[in-house]
Scaffold this active site. Structure first.
Site, PDB file in Angstrom:
ATOM      1  CB  CYS A  16       9.249   6.664   1.627  1.00  0.00           C
ATOM      2  SG  CYS A  16       8.645   8.360   1.536  1.00  0.00           S
ATOM      3  CG  ASP A  69       7.504  10.296  -1.027  1.00  0.00           C
ATOM      4  OD1 ASP A  69       8.547   9.266  -2.188  1.00  0.00           O
ATOM      5  OD2 ASP A  69       6.679   9.904  -0.920  1.00  0.00           O
ATOM      6  CB  CYS A  76       3.496   8.147  -2.328  1.00  0.00           C
ATOM      7  SG  CYS A  76       2.810   8.809  -0.758  1.00  0.00           S
ATOM      8  CB  CYS A  86       1.597  10.724   2.734  1.00  0.00           C
ATOM      9  SG  CYS A  86       2.672   8.991   2.538  1.00  0.00           S
TER      10      CYS A  86
END
Ligand code: FES
Length: 143
Positions: free
Chosen positions: A35, A37, A60, A104
């Protein structure tokens, strides 16, 4: 049912302990290749206790909420306890995350572990490498 709990929304909109720490004793930076991140965690340690903790997350909303909650969970705790912080504990403290956002929380767990490892390494503190879980961040994982 709302996709995100009130706690997730609160920590996303009002993240705790955000920022950079210039005199950190340990800094951990991790990223998820899939992703993109990135999360950076700073810890300040006195007498084996995490007396301050900050984070910067380029990612995110769930990554921000989980980093924020992770700082609250390790603040004031012994370093060894921070090492045991699991992503499940972070998710539970946030009253859950949607399945596609669990990764996450893994990033938050890894950022804390990386900061503790950096603290141990910088201070010449010996540790059992098996206490650290292998990083999950790889292209192949479902991250
Ligand atoms: Fe990458 Fe949330 S989508 S950490």
């Amino acid at each position: 049912m709302a996709l995100y709990s009130d706690k997730v929304m609160d920590h996303f909109q009002n993240p705790r302990n955000v920022g950079k720490m210039d005199d950190a004793d340990g800094i951990g930076e991790v990223g998820n290749a899939k992703c993109g991140d990135i999360m950076r965690m700073y810890i300040k340690v006195r007498d084996g206790i995490i007396v301050d903790c900050k984070f910067n997350t380029f990612g995110c909303g769930s990554a921000i909420a989980t980093s924020s909650m992770a700082t609250e969970l390790i603040m004031g705790k012994p370093v060894e306890d921070a090492l045991k912080l699991s992503n499940q504990a972070v998710v539970e403290a946030l009253d859950g995350l949607p399945p596609q956002k669990i990764h996450c929380s893994v990033l938050a767990e890894e950022a804390v572990q990386a900061a503790v490892k950096d603290y141990y390494d910088k201070n010449g503190i010996e540790y059992d490498p098996s206490l650290f879980k292998p990083m999950h961040n790889c292209e192949a994982c479902e991250g």
